[in-house]
Design an enzyme around this catalytic site. Structure first.
Site, mmCIF file in Angstrom:
data_model
loop_
_atom_site.group_PDB
_atom_site.id
_atom_site.type_symbol
_atom_site.label_atom_id
_atom_site.label_comp_id
_atom_site.label_asym_id
_atom_site.label_seq_id
_atom_site.Cartn_x
_atom_site.Cartn_y
_atom_site.Cartn_z
ATOM 1 N N HIS A 22 0.838 -1.192 0.000
ATOM 2 C CA HIS A 22 0.000 0.000 0.000
ATOM 3 C C HIS A 22 0.875 1.244 0.000
ATOM 4 O O HIS A 22 2.078 1.169 0.215
ATOM 5 C CB HIS A 22 -0.932 0.014 1.226
ATOM 6 C CG HIS A 22 -0.206 0.121 2.541
ATOM 7 N ND1 HIS A 22 0.203 -0.995 3.259
ATOM 8 C CD2 HIS A 22 0.201 1.193 3.281
ATOM 9 C CE1 HIS A 22 0.812 -0.601 4.362
ATOM 10 N NE2 HIS A 22 0.836 0.721 4.411
ATOM 11 N N HIS B 2 -5.775 -2.110 3.694
ATOM 12 C CA HIS B 2 -5.659 -0.888 2.872
ATOM 13 C C HIS B 2 -4.785 -1.117 1.649
ATOM 14 O O HIS B 2 -3.811 -1.858 1.679
ATOM 15 C CB HIS B 2 -5.140 0.312 3.669
ATOM 16 C CG HIS B 2 -3.898 0.122 4.485
ATOM 17 N ND1 HIS B 2 -3.239 -1.078 4.624
ATOM 18 C CD2 HIS B 2 -3.173 1.012 5.218
ATOM 19 C CE1 HIS B 2 -2.191 -0.924 5.407
ATOM 20 N NE2 HIS B 2 -2.115 0.323 5.777
ATOM 21 N N HIS C 226 4.620 7.078 3.015
ATOM 22 C CA HIS C 226 5.426 5.865 2.852
ATOM 23 C C HIS C 226 4.815 4.922 1.821
ATOM 24 O O HIS C 226 3.624 4.971 1.534
ATOM 25 C CB HIS C 226 5.626 5.141 4.187
ATOM 26 C CG HIS C 226 4.378 4.521 4.766
ATOM 27 N ND1 HIS C 226 3.596 5.133 5.723
ATOM 28 C CD2 HIS C 226 3.779 3.329 4.534
ATOM 29 C CE1 HIS C 226 2.585 4.345 6.057
ATOM 30 N NE2 HIS C 226 2.667 3.257 5.347
ATOM 31 N N HIS D 235 0.521 -1.511 14.796
ATOM 32 C CA HIS D 235 -0.554 -0.551 14.583
ATOM 33 C C HIS D 235 -1.844 -1.104 15.189
ATOM 34 O O HIS D 235 -2.143 -2.286 14.990
ATOM 35 C CB HIS D 235 -0.826 -0.352 13.088
ATOM 36 C CG HIS D 235 0.308 0.188 12.292
ATOM 37 N ND1 HIS D 235 0.926 1.368 12.598
ATOM 38 C CD2 HIS D 235 0.912 -0.262 11.171
ATOM 39 C CE1 HIS D 235 1.866 1.613 11.698
ATOM 40 N NE2 HIS D 235 1.897 0.635 10.830
ATOM 41 N N TYR E 243 9.473 1.014 10.132
ATOM 42 C CA TYR E 243 9.602 2.093 9.137
ATOM 43 C C TYR E 243 11.063 2.459 8.952
ATOM 44 O O TYR E 243 11.831 2.526 9.922
ATOM 45 C CB TYR E 243 8.877 3.358 9.595
ATOM 46 C CG TYR E 243 7.377 3.306 9.525
ATOM 47 C CD1 TYR E 243 6.711 3.424 8.311
ATOM 48 C CD2 TYR E 243 6.622 3.170 10.680
ATOM 49 C CE1 TYR E 243 5.317 3.397 8.250
ATOM 50 C CE2 TYR E 243 5.228 3.143 10.628
ATOM 51 C CZ TYR E 243 4.589 3.262 9.409
ATOM 52 O OH TYR E 243 3.216 3.234 9.355
ATOM 53 N N GLU F 151 7.987 0.922 4.494
ATOM 54 C CA GLU F 151 7.493 0.154 5.637
ATOM 55 C C GLU F 151 7.548 -1.330 5.280
ATOM 56 O O GLU F 151 7.254 -1.702 4.138
ATOM 57 C CB GLU F 151 6.029 0.549 5.947
ATOM 58 C CG GLU F 151 5.435 -0.208 7.139
ATOM 59 C CD GLU F 151 3.948 0.115 7.398
ATOM 60 O OE1 GLU F 151 3.246 0.512 6.444
ATOM 61 O OE2 GLU F 151 3.503 -0.047 8.539
#
Lengths: 306, 306, 306, 306
Positions: free
Chosen positions: A150, A198, A212, A244, A253, A263
């Site tokens: 993503h 996502h 990112h 997360h 990251y 990431e």
């Protein structure tokens, strides 16, 4: 019409192409699949399509564009109408403008980012093949992610760009961050009907910027190994392994040599079109992003945009 | 029309309802959400819908039926046509025939299994909620899977039932097992456009039978914990933790008190409608099923069907 | 006198030295550190000493001998007395009889196995070094275990060999398996004061035989990867990943090209000299060995000895 | 004389005993085993001895003392001589001064910390018992570590306290941090002959202070779960999951309600008395402590001492 299947590629601007190729092949572990003047095409070992990342020599880092793959060639003209109805200017990209790809449509998001849709692309296949495959191939290098997963972008008007993605492009919103008064949307996560949490996400910030680009690894253990590999290659790790709460994914990251944030992202829940959107209130946004620390771990995380 | 989103529920026949409820709540770790005469409804902690498993008091174990959730109420009449065109007899199930559910259509597969499609179902929500959620809830019990993941069934004519799922129901085939001469299909894995490697799968065998119902856990480490928990509860573990090359998932197989086979299934690759079908040749089928042992681990695995 | 520190090496008989070296370097992932006529010396990446495994060309597979490293040169004469007091015949091995080693003493166990004690050995160091080391080195191959971990042997008189190890050699017993009437000892696990659950173990069976030699990997996830690697190299995996209740370790069993059984062993509890010995009753032995399956998984596990 | 086996207990000063007990039982997951006026005794589920942590009501947080368990009662008088030879003042603690314990000796380190040695302590046993045990018990709460693992302290003279531990107490030094000119020792890790990377460690800083007390969890995955649990209980996590290059362990740091720093520590290499001491140069100390970030993650990490 199934429509959009997934984020299919990102084109990143890099300031030294050779250095970038060395990093994306040896540290990230992608394979070079083609070259053009000022551009190198790469794919991850577990992707079917010809490429998912294009590195482009440029004077400044950032995201040239990203693109979604749609299921059928005919979907392009359907989306063309919807995008224009939404008021975005659009152009056709000819077949052959990129290695291995057919025709595409290109338009600008309300946040100023360039997006393309395409359907036709050569399939090189994964490294394990389609006949009696092993679960993973020999000869993996570096982090060796399964795929481009993503992109997270910044923009001034998160609400409108969300409306664009859900109304014009048919994506679904998995999570949103609302200001405490409920009036403003300051974060938005969206996915195609593919089970991912996502394909693209936005947080409120300057238009046209990349926060990112993420690559998928399978396990929390792979996040540890990824972080180890980054240190062995002396790559700057901005945020060490954590979880997360948004997406439930596990993360590390870091930055590519041009300063584009990457990431390594693992796990995350499954999504379906009938799932309610999860809502975060802005006062809890750091719980959502850095579930363990529950505060901004590094100032750079909000400031370093490309 | 998005169509089928996922396997939404399975109704299992069990020979002693109290014993079964004890097992599915304390060992598997589902929650009871409702009861009717001779039936108990359950859900996993990470599912949104009212229920995903119905236990039904019966004289013999097995699968009463399983059901797919479709995205829109209107999809039902579309599917009704396609199912009838394929030649299957079909009936409507009234709203209220099951707790929390709206109308459904029911039909028989070419393999004799009963299938339903439904769209309307009450949403109880996951145990972490939709507002600033934690990644997992307190108070989990037993294996605590995220969801019902898939069923694997046996049937005489795998090729025809595959054609039914792909043509009439719009599913996609992720993997197939062909006889060495390429003439016969002896295994078939199919998924809705949801990123999963399978919602339903078939291997050649007697019609109407259930091989196993699988619950999803996230990690290989959860497979270890699941196997530990099964031993602590003295549940028969048929196949100890290993990897499938098919789907790449990690697995442990065991039996519920009535002899229905269960699986705790982790990981597995992502799928998309444009991915080619992976082909296994029948001489390599054991590599595909039991990647580490590469032979039939237990005779029962092929014989114990309910 | 600290005495015995650890199992330091095993010398395995193999029927084709080249094939064995290929297997132990590319599949197991050890490094060749020296060669002599009919012998190849190897070490794991995380071991300090010159070697931990010697492969010896022979007509039949099996264990030529294994050896413990003692802390101080003076310990050898102390042990010499104790071993002779116990009634074992003993001889001195001269310095230089083996590559990189000093003097050793050699004797026969009550079970007929040959054992050596040594103190002096060249230290090649681990692959990450002693100055600002990374946690793991680049260029690992195959399973890449940290170390030789333990050997499990068979013998007629487990009680006496246990007495020998605890009384003459100062080892500690972590676990024992007793016949149901409590009269006979049919299994015994012993460790030096090093925190490991076992350096050497015995189960009742024919004298002089090797059941397996085990290499240590860190995590359950490494056991999965080990099993994957074995399948990729088409090595026979006898027992797919599972947990021992004895030692709590996680395991996969497989065979080297000569038929010597190997184990990749992970985790396991910590031990201390003041910990009580855990007792298993023989009727529960399969719970102890194969905690998940709780029965003999493969007949070969009890029969294939070298 | 085997001597010191392990760190056996730490006595922490806490400012509100009830709050502390709630935290150490429900978040850390220890069990209360006894109470005295102003003190509560606790143990971890996998420890054999009566207790490993004593919470003591006090006006300020910190470490009252920590203690090593020695193998034999006679070792105490041996150590008494050595400690006095080193110039430390020493006193005897009578049997019964603490719940479940026998006689002890108490003395002050060159860094001002109070240390005790003891041999006799009641054994309550682990929660899985010694007869046909399961690998882990039912009913675990919170992080549920296996044991108290180590303490890290600060002191002005790291070199002298290291000399004390290695010469007077017979510990071994696994790692040291030297100033860049090689003159000063600013960090030191020491272990008893038990395979652990450290039982006690020092970094240069004010005398008498505690940096952290660590509890052992098995896997990197348990570190994730520990961090999740801390967030669910709203405990301040100072350093989110990462790897130490020193010890290779995996870690998360957090604070108890009185401000004493805790660590959940996993993995780490095995040690033996014949292993060379690993040396870090002070310019690389952050690589050693926070291998992924390679810089000081939080100022508090160096400043918050109790």
């Amino acid at each position: 019409m199934m429509g959009i299947m997934r984020i299919g590629r990102a084109q990143l601007r890099v300031m030294d192409l050779d250095t970038a190729v060395d990093y994306y092949t040896n540290v990230i572990g992608l394979d070079v699949v083609g070259k053009e003047e000022g551009k190198v095409y790469l794919k991850a070992w577990d992707e079917w399509d010809h490429h998912s990342l294009i590195l482009q020599q440029a004077d400044s880092p950032g995201l040239d564009h990203f693109a979604f793959k749609v299921e059928k060639e005919d979907d392009l003209s359907e989306f063309e109408k919807k995008v224009e109805q939404f008021g975005c200017t659009l152009k056709r990209i000819s077949k052959g403008a990129r290695l291995g790809e057919g025709e595409a449509i290109r338009f600008e998001l309300p946040t100023g980012h360039q997006v393309e849709l395409y359907s036709e692309i050569e399939q090189l296949g994964t490294k394990v093949g389609v006949l009696n495959p092993h679960p993973w191939p020999d000869g993996l290098r570096g982090i060796a992610p399964h795929r481009l997963d993503h992109v997270l972008l910044t923009g001034e008007d998160v609400k409108t760009v969300t409306r664009f993605f859900t109304e014009a492009l048919g994506l679904y919103q998995s999570e949103q961050v609302l200001s405490v008064d409920g009036e403003d949307m300051v974060g938005s996560f969206m996915y195609a009907a593919n089970g991912k949490p996502h394909d693209v996400a936005f947080i409120k910030g300057p238009d046209k910027k990349l926060h990112h680009a993420a690559f998928y690894v399978e396990h929390w253990y792979d996040v540890l190994k990824a972080a180890d590999i980054l240190s062995k290659h002396d790559v700057t790790v901005e945020i060490t392994p954590t979880r997360h709460a948004m997406t439930r994914g596990q993360t590390v990251y870091f930055f590519d040599p041009s300063g584009n944030r990457n990431e390594a992202f693992a796990s995350g829940y499954i999504t379906y079109p009938d799932f309610p959107t999860i809502t975060w209130t802005e006062d809890k946004i750091m719980h959502g992003i850095f579930y363990h620390r529950r505060m901004l771990i590094e100032e750079s995380y909000m400031k370093a945009l490309t």
